[in-house]
Scaffold this active site. Structure first.
Site, PDB file in Angstrom:
ATOM      1  N   CYS A  74      19.537  -6.745 -29.516  1.00 30.65           N
ATOM      2  CA  CYS A  74      19.266  -8.176 -29.328  1.00 30.65           C
ATOM      3  C   CYS A  74      20.580  -8.904 -29.577  1.00 30.65           C
ATOM      4  CB  CYS A  74      18.204  -8.606 -30.338  1.00 30.65           C
ATOM      5  SG  CYS A  74      17.849 -10.368 -30.344  1.00 30.65           S
ATOM      6  N   CYS A 185      21.715 -11.164 -22.807  1.00 22.81           N
ATOM      7  CA  CYS A 185      20.491 -11.104 -23.605  1.00 22.81           C
ATOM      8  C   CYS A 185      19.746  -9.890 -23.076  1.00 22.81           C
ATOM      9  CB  CYS A 185      19.662 -12.374 -23.405  1.00 22.81           C
ATOM     10  SG  CYS A 185      17.946 -12.250 -23.961  1.00 22.81           S
TER      11      CYS A 185
HETATM   12  N1  DGL Z   1      16.592  -9.997 -26.456  1.00 24.97           N
HETATM   13  C1  DGL Z   1      17.092 -11.075 -27.264  1.00 24.97           C
HETATM   14  C2  DGL Z   1      18.598 -11.218 -27.051  1.00 24.97           C
HETATM   15  O1  DGL Z   1      19.239 -10.306 -26.589  1.00 24.97           O
HETATM   16  C3  DGL Z   1      16.252 -12.271 -26.962  1.00 24.97           C
HETATM   17  C4  DGL Z   1      16.434 -13.341 -27.926  1.00 24.97           C
HETATM   18  C5  DGL Z   1      15.230 -14.217 -28.076  1.00 24.97           C
HETATM   19  O2  DGL Z   1      14.244 -13.727 -28.634  1.00 24.97           O
HETATM   20  O3  DGL Z   1      15.333 -15.378 -27.708  1.00 24.97           O
HETATM   21  O4  DGL Z   1      19.209 -12.212 -27.374  1.00 24.97           O
END
Ligand code: DGL
Length: 261
Positions: A74, A185
């Site tokens: 993440c 993301c």
């Molecule tokens: N998968 C997360 C990232 O890479 C998502 C973040 C979120 O939950 O907004 O930032």
């Protein structure tokens, strides 16, 4: 020396499965335990202190479940909390997500690159430093993927509303002549097809850092002599702070990704 304990993989939700898939490909003998918070997703618009608390809780859970190496799949969690986690658990190697500014900046032909990420990831020091380092002679256009995480979480990848949001985020990058767009993301690779539709005929490469992150994890396993023994039959497990129906959805999505191989 070997260690058959699992690699812990963590995300706010389902997005980190894009990294889980890359890890599975790169390290077919390693067991993986995937923790999707799910209860507090999305992280991207929350204050850093709150995200840090959720991350701390999640990492605690993975440590309790004996993770030998932890991949923070993440970008937002990495930006906000990975340094604290490294200090708190010095004996566990951590791999974080870095926005892939470097490969984009080094290979752009037009001199313009786009970065799509969450608000919190774009506001973090990690992003600022990476941009400063590679921005010489390169125009970097960053944009928040508003509503992208929710679209992936809710299975609305191809809705009109999602396509409109993609057009809004990606349009200015295309107008400025970007030939590389970084998916900053881990949820965004699940919108790659829709983003490509918006890009149309233009020659633009989408950059997903997941394979590079998996290679980094493989390298760290070797350095620390904690790879699984040759021929180890891997176990894939899934955990969430949300409810059973969410757990079933993550597991289904992961199995679909596994079948794609
Ligand atoms: N998968 C997360 C990232 O890479 C998502 C973040 C979120 O939950 O907004 O930032």
């Amino acid at each position: 020396m070997f260690d058959n304990s699992p690699i812990g993989v963590f995300d706010s939700g389902m997005g980190g499965l894009s990294v889980w898939q890359a890890l599975r490909r790169e390290l077919p003998h390693e067991s993986l335990i995937y923790l999707a918070d799910g209860k507090n997703c999305p992280y991207g618009d929350k204050p850093a202190a709150e995200v840090a608390e959720h991350v701390s809780h999640a990492i605690e859970e993975l440590v309790r479940r004996n993770a030998k190496l932890i991949v923070v799949a993440c970008n937002t969690a990495t930006a906000v909390a990975i340094e604290d986690m490294r200090k708190r658990y010095p004996s566990i190697p951590f791999v974080g997500m870095e926005p892939a500014v470097k490969p984009a900046a080094l290979t752009t032909r037009t001199g313009t690159i786009g970065i799509l990420a969450t608000r919190a990831a774009l506001a973090g020091d990690l992003f600022r430093h990476t941009c400063q380092k590679y921005s010489e002679g390169v125009q970097i256009i960053s944009s928040v993927g508003e509503g992208f995480v929710e679209a992936v979480e809710e299975g609305r990848e191809s809705d009109d509303d999602t396509l409109m949001r993609i057009r809004r985020a990606v349009g200015p990058m295309l107008d400025a002549g970007a030939d590389k767009i970084v998916l900053g993301c881990t949820h965004y690779p699940f919108l790659a097809q829709q983003i490509s539709e918006v890009i149309g005929e233009r020659e633009v490469e989408l950059i997903n850092p997941a394979p590079a992150v998996a290679r980094r994890a493989a390298w760290l396993l070797e350095q620390h002599h904690i790879g699984a023994e040759a021929g180890h039959k891997p176990d894939y497990s899934f955990v969430t702070f949300a409810d059973d129906s969410y757990l079933a959805r993550i597991t289904d999505k992961a199995m679909m990704l596994a079948e794609e191989e």
